[in-house]
Motif scaffolding. Structure first.
Motif, mmCIF file in Angstrom:
data_model
loop_
_atom_site.group_PDB
_atom_site.id
_atom_site.type_symbol
_atom_site.label_atom_id
_atom_site.label_comp_id
_atom_site.label_asym_id
_atom_site.label_seq_id
_atom_site.Cartn_x
_atom_site.Cartn_y
_atom_site.Cartn_z
ATOM 1 N N HIS A 1 0.739 -1.194 -0.010
ATOM 2 C CA HIS A 1 -0.024 -0.084 0.090
ATOM 3 C C HIS A 1 0.911 1.210 0.053
ATOM 4 N N SER A 2 0.589 2.273 -0.781
ATOM 5 C CA SER A 2 1.295 3.414 -0.854
ATOM 6 C C SER A 2 0.414 4.527 -1.021
ATOM 7 N N GLU A 3 0.588 5.299 0.169
ATOM 8 C CA GLU A 3 -0.262 6.651 0.401
ATOM 9 C C GLU A 3 0.859 7.738 -0.165
ATOM 10 N N MET A 4 0.241 8.301 -0.926
ATOM 11 C CA MET A 4 1.149 9.265 -1.834
ATOM 12 C C MET A 4 0.442 10.963 -1.265
ATOM 13 N N LEU A 5 1.309 11.757 -0.767
ATOM 14 C CA LEU A 5 0.732 13.041 -0.372
ATOM 15 C C LEU A 5 1.620 14.088 -0.817
ATOM 16 N N GLY A 6 1.024 15.312 -1.023
ATOM 17 C CA GLY A 6 1.675 16.153 -1.795
ATOM 18 C C GLY A 6 0.817 17.745 -1.293
ATOM 19 N N ILE A 7 1.983 18.614 -1.019
ATOM 20 C CA ILE A 7 1.140 19.879 -0.896
ATOM 21 C C ILE A 7 2.187 21.129 -1.499
ATOM 22 N N TYR A 8 1.709 21.993 -1.931
ATOM 23 C CA TYR A 8 2.439 23.159 -2.655
ATOM 24 C C TYR A 8 1.869 24.248 -2.600
ATOM 25 N N LEU A 9 2.648 25.363 -2.483
ATOM 26 C CA LEU A 9 2.185 26.758 -2.148
ATOM 27 C C LEU A 9 3.020 27.674 -3.074
ATOM 28 N N GLY A 10 2.554 28.152 -4.017
ATOM 29 C CA GLY A 10 3.404 29.130 -4.850
ATOM 30 C C GLY A 10 2.978 30.595 -4.589
ATOM 31 N N ASP A 11 4.120 31.435 -4.757
ATOM 32 C CA ASP A 11 3.813 32.733 -4.890
ATOM 33 C C ASP A 11 4.712 33.394 -5.959
ATOM 34 N N SER A 12 4.727 34.665 -6.014
ATOM 35 C CA SER A 12 5.284 35.571 -7.226
ATOM 36 C C SER A 12 5.389 34.839 -8.683
ATOM 37 N N ASN A 13 6.455 34.267 -9.186
ATOM 38 C CA ASN A 13 6.155 33.634 -10.528
ATOM 39 C C ASN A 13 6.740 32.191 -10.484
ATOM 40 N N ASP B 1 -3.234 5.461 -2.653
ATOM 41 C CA ASP B 1 -4.118 6.620 -2.218
ATOM 42 C C ASP B 1 -3.274 7.960 -2.289
ATOM 43 N N LEU B 2 -3.648 8.593 -3.425
ATOM 44 C CA LEU B 2 -3.009 9.747 -3.491
ATOM 45 C C LEU B 2 -3.700 11.345 -3.135
ATOM 46 N N LEU B 3 -2.960 12.131 -2.604
ATOM 47 C CA LEU B 3 -3.970 13.279 -2.305
ATOM 48 C C LEU B 3 -2.752 14.322 -2.508
ATOM 49 N N TYR B 4 -2.911 15.408 -3.422
ATOM 50 C CA TYR B 4 -2.019 16.396 -3.715
ATOM 51 C C TYR B 4 -2.638 17.659 -3.703
ATOM 52 N N LYS B 5 -2.381 18.835 -2.642
ATOM 53 C CA LYS B 5 -3.207 19.766 -2.679
ATOM 54 C C LYS B 5 -2.262 21.124 -2.804
ATOM 55 N N GLY B 6 -2.724 21.930 -3.577
ATOM 56 C CA GLY B 6 -1.861 23.271 -3.659
ATOM 57 C C GLY B 6 -2.711 24.695 -3.587
ATOM 58 N N ALA B 7 -1.970 25.584 -3.395
ATOM 59 C CA ALA B 7 -2.484 26.661 -3.229
ATOM 60 C C ALA B 7 -1.647 27.779 -4.143
ATOM 61 N N ASN C 1 -6.742 22.283 -6.146
ATOM 62 C CA ASN C 1 -6.006 23.537 -6.224
ATOM 63 C C ASN C 1 -6.814 24.694 -5.717
ATOM 64 N N LEU C 2 -6.302 25.569 -5.213
ATOM 65 C CA LEU C 2 -6.802 26.921 -4.635
ATOM 66 C C LEU C 2 -6.291 28.009 -5.082
ATOM 67 N N ILE C 3 -6.948 28.633 -5.761
ATOM 68 C CA ILE C 3 -6.353 29.830 -6.627
ATOM 69 C C ILE C 3 -6.624 31.068 -5.691
ATOM 70 N N LEU C 4 -5.540 31.757 -5.529
ATOM 71 C CA LEU C 4 -5.568 32.827 -4.604
ATOM 72 C C LEU C 4 -5.477 34.153 -5.211
ATOM 73 N N SER C 5 -5.156 34.251 -6.411
ATOM 74 C CA SER C 5 -5.101 35.464 -7.169
ATOM 75 C C SER C 5 -5.468 35.288 -8.678
ATOM 76 N N GLU C 6 -6.044 36.636 -9.078
ATOM 77 C CA GLU C 6 -6.231 36.582 -10.385
ATOM 78 C C GLU C 6 -5.538 36.046 -11.426
ATOM 79 N N GLY D 1 -10.149 25.780 -7.791
ATOM 80 C CA GLY D 1 -11.245 26.706 -7.674
ATOM 81 C C GLY D 1 -10.611 27.847 -6.823
ATOM 82 N N GLN D 2 -11.473 28.799 -6.495
ATOM 83 C CA GLN D 2 -11.186 29.836 -5.742
ATOM 84 C C GLN D 2 -11.739 29.905 -4.510
ATOM 85 N N GLN D 3 -11.415 30.787 -3.479
ATOM 86 C CA GLN D 3 -11.904 30.694 -2.120
ATOM 87 C C GLN D 3 -13.400 30.989 -2.227
ATOM 88 N N ASP D 4 -13.871 30.388 -1.177
ATOM 89 C CA ASP D 4 -15.311 30.478 -1.170
ATOM 90 C C ASP D 4 -15.706 31.930 -0.351
#
Lengths: 257, 455
Positions: free
Chosen positions: B303-315, B334-340, B370-375, B401-404
């Motif tokens: 069993h492999s659980e694959m997790l990822g998070i990423y948070l980008g800014d500037s370019n 089971d893979l879960l990758y979340k990014g903002a 993915n959470l989009i925090l800027s236009e 998606g954008q923030q709710d």
């Protein structure tokens, strides 16, 4: 006897959502330490009034004013209203996955006081509040409203009210869908704040007079078609329960013709 | 924790200067005095590198990340002077000491400064149990049987891709971890990798070999000083995890390089019967970061659980590619990758679940949010399934998606400013992943790092 101070004064309030006018001239004055109930049929504008007072961005005020403790409420941002002691218990509060109730409340409490509060003091208060509301201690570690039943959401709103200790609270149909035990807990929450904070004022928006058996209102108002058409004391609520809103609607038509 | 010296101190690897080319490979081989089998591996990898075309944006796998923008000439290996090895924590350069967290409960530490291993310590208990935790150069000398058997032979071979091949030719630094069968290492083993120069390339190799029924947690952190660096630098890293029958391996790599770094990381897990693996990729730093993360489930019950998070800014530009390969029946992934994404940052996620014929009873899940925090921020998400067995449970899902606004309104109605409300929602968004990280200090520290980056 000294004159009671005004908490909330709504004057000739008109408000629209998506271009449709829902409130058509609401007048309502709530003074410190008063308990008001606002009743009325579905779609009469009760919840719209609550959302306008809380500052929901989807609702546009087209006419009239709201003063909160003498200040222009409509000029204040949503968060500023809260920091000035206004609290709204939502009918359908949002879910915030990944954020625990305890975390959320700590942020809210810090925002309110403008300083980081000590973790120990905070948890002491939280524990007390949870005991008071007969909520399990694990409740605070759950994510805000995430997967909550309707009753749990309402309890969470009342827990927040108990922790934030507002000067004025709006309860938007907090009683609907609750069994009698949950209803008593909600009522206890309100009554406790009322007892502890003498100036605490409340506007309870409700469909049913049932909760008014546990929270004794000083005034009862009836809203129909975006206006308050009748105001009275507790007897009015009982009368409405016996006769329904139809009689009120009839009176409105008569008055309007 | 005790600070025992390693068995043989072979010193710091000699510095090699030169551009990425055959002369440099030859120079490395000459300078390092490596055994013939290792020289042959380097030469083979170089051969593969030369024969393989450089991926372009016309290749599906590299459609969103343009390698032609990398000035390879600028990446000539220029290390001003090799940092020197130290024998105690307090001799580690102050800037590095300030950036790492020795207080986090751990059973072993190593510190790398640019390509050089400058410090390590291992709890005596681990050494007594036969656990090996050494840098690659030392492993080649003292544990050739491990390196010969596993180094780029099964999990990641040079043929894996152009950059993996380059890595195979230039490999320098990194660690070899071996946990004998039945040994359970309770506290994490950590490596802290510090890059504070520019116009250089790092090729660290991580090789984790977990024996049958063993247990180990390995945390790698990559960091740079906060000051701005102009010249390009590259990290071209490969992680190989071999989990033998019933082994339990948790691996996290926290990437917070400076913005001048082009980061490439291949992580590949080779899972035997009943092995339980968790990988966590945290992508915060670098200008352009590309990761290839694969799980190769070789046998039943793995069993492999694959997790990822990423948070980008500037370019910043983040490109994640993941692959869940089910070769055997009754295995799970089971893979879960979340990014903002803030500002003008951009992220790409491409995931593939592949279920081979005969891999009945597979459970495979893949979620990317993915959470989009800027236009001006942008995300692409391309989940994919290829299923050649009929009795499987697979699902994939992607959201961008954008923030709710309702959530923001709700939090603000309790007195939080818009800014505070937005941050709390992002924090909660990542918490779904972080809550699955079993190492409490890592969970807490990642929360702090994310909070800091959110500003």
């Amino acid at each position: 006897m000294t004159e009671k101070k005004e908490l909330l004064v709504v004057e000739d309030l008109h408000a629209a959502v998506e271009g449709e006018e829902i409130l058509r001239g609401v007048n309502l004055t709530i003074c410190e330490s008063e308990l008001h109930a606002l009743m009325g049929p579905n779609g009469s504008g009760k919840s719209t009034l609550a959302k306008v007072v809380a500052g929901h961005p989807a609702y546009a005020v087209t006419q009239g004013s709201i003063r909160y403790r003498g200040e222009d409420l409509l000029e204040m941002e949503v968060d500023e209203r809260a920091r000035k002691g206004l609290f709204m218990a939502f009918q359908y509060p949002s879910e915030i996955p990944g954020v625990t109730i305890a975390q959320f409340l700590r942020h809210a409490k810090s925002a309110q006081t403008g300083e980081d509060i000590s973790v120990l003091d905070f948890y002491d208060d939280l524990k007390d509040a949870m005991n008071e509301l007969d909520v399990d201690e694990k409740f605070a570690e759950r994510f805000v409203n995430d997967g909550f039943s309707g009753g749990e959401k309402k309890r969470n709103e009342i827990l927040q009210m108990a922790m934030l200790k507002p000067d004025f609270a709006l309860l938007d149909e907090t009683d609907s869908g609750l069994d009698i035990d949950a209803l008593k807990i909600v009522a206890d929450g309100v009554n406790t704040l009322h007892r502890e904070r003498g100036h605490f004022g409340v506007l309870i928006i409700t469909h049913y007079q049932r909760i008014l058996n546990y929270i004794q209102p000083d005034f009862v108002h009836v809203m129909v078609d975006g206006r308050i058409v009748r105001s009275g004391d507790r007897e009015l609520a009982l009368e409405l329960e016996a006769e329904g809103y139809e009689s009120t609607r009839g009176q409105l038509t008569a008055a309007g013709s | 924790m005790s600070e025992s010296a390693t068995t043989t101190d072979i010193g710091t690897a000699p510095t090699v200067r030169g551009e990425i080319g055959p002369e440099t490979v030859t120079a490395i081989v000459a300078a390092r005095n490596e055994p013939d089998w290792m020289v042959a591996r380097r030469r083979h990898a170089w051969q593969v590198y030369r024969e393989m075309p450089m991926p372009t944006t016309k290749d599906e796998a590299w459609r969103y990340t343009d390698l032609s923008k990398i000035d390879w000439q600028e990446l000539a290996m220029r290390e001003p002077s090799p940092p020197s090895r130290v024998s105690s924590r307090d001799q580690i350069p102050a800037e590095i000491q300030a950036a790492l967290h020795f207080d986090d409960p751990s059973s072993a530490w190593s510190v790398e400064h640019n390509s050089a291993s400058i410090y390590d310590e291992v709890e005596e208990e681990l050494t007594r149990q036969g656990v090996v935790f050494v840098d690659l150069a030392e492993a080649i000398v003292n544990h050739p049987e491990l390196v010969q058997k596993y180094f780029m032979t099964s999990a990641v071979t040079p043929e894996f891709g152009k950059l993996a091949a380059l890595h195979g030719a230039f490999v320098s630094g990194g660690r070899v971890i071996y946990v004998p069968g039945g040994v359970e290492v309770e506290l994490p083993i950590n490596t802290f990798r510090w890059l504070d120069i520019e116009r250089t390339a790092l090729f660290p190799h991580t090789l984790v070999i977990a024996g049958p029924q063993s247990k180990v947690t390995y945390v790698e952190e990559c960091a740079s000083p906060a000051r701005v660096q102009d010249g390009l630098a590259m990290n071209c890293g490969v992680t190989e995890i071999i989990a033998e029958e019933g082994a339990n391996v948790r691996y996290a790599i926290v990437q917070r390089w400076g913005r001048h770094v082009f980061h490439y990381q291949a992580v590949r897990v080779f899972a035997h019967k009943d092995a339980q693996i968790q990988t966590l990729l945290v992508t915060l730093g670098g200008g352009v970061a590309r990761s290839d993360v694969e799980t190769d489930l070789q046998a039943e019950g793995a069993h492999s659980e694959m997790l990822g998070i990423y948070l980008g800014d500037s370019n910043q530009h983040f490109d994640h590619y993941t692959y869940q390969l089910h070769q055997a029946p009754h295995a799970g992934s089971d893979l879960l990758y979340k990014g903002a994404l803030k500002d003008r940052s951009r992220a790409v996620f491409r995931g593939m679940i592949r279920v081979m014929p005969g891999a009945q009873g597979t459970d495979a899940y893949q979620t990317n949010r993915n959470l989009i925090l800027s236009e001006d921020a942008h995300a692409d998400s391309l989940p994919n399934l290829e299923i050649e067995a009929d009795d499987v449970r697979c699902s994939h899902g992607a959201t961008i998606g954008q923030q709710d606004e309702q959530q923001i309104f709700y939090l603000m109605s309790r007195g939080l400013s818009r800014d505070q409300a937005e941050k709390l929602i992002v924090y909660g968004f990542f918490e779904e992943v972080l809550a699955r990280v079993p190492v409490e200090w890592l969970h807490k520290r990642l929360t702090r790092v994310i909070e800091r980056k959110l500003g």
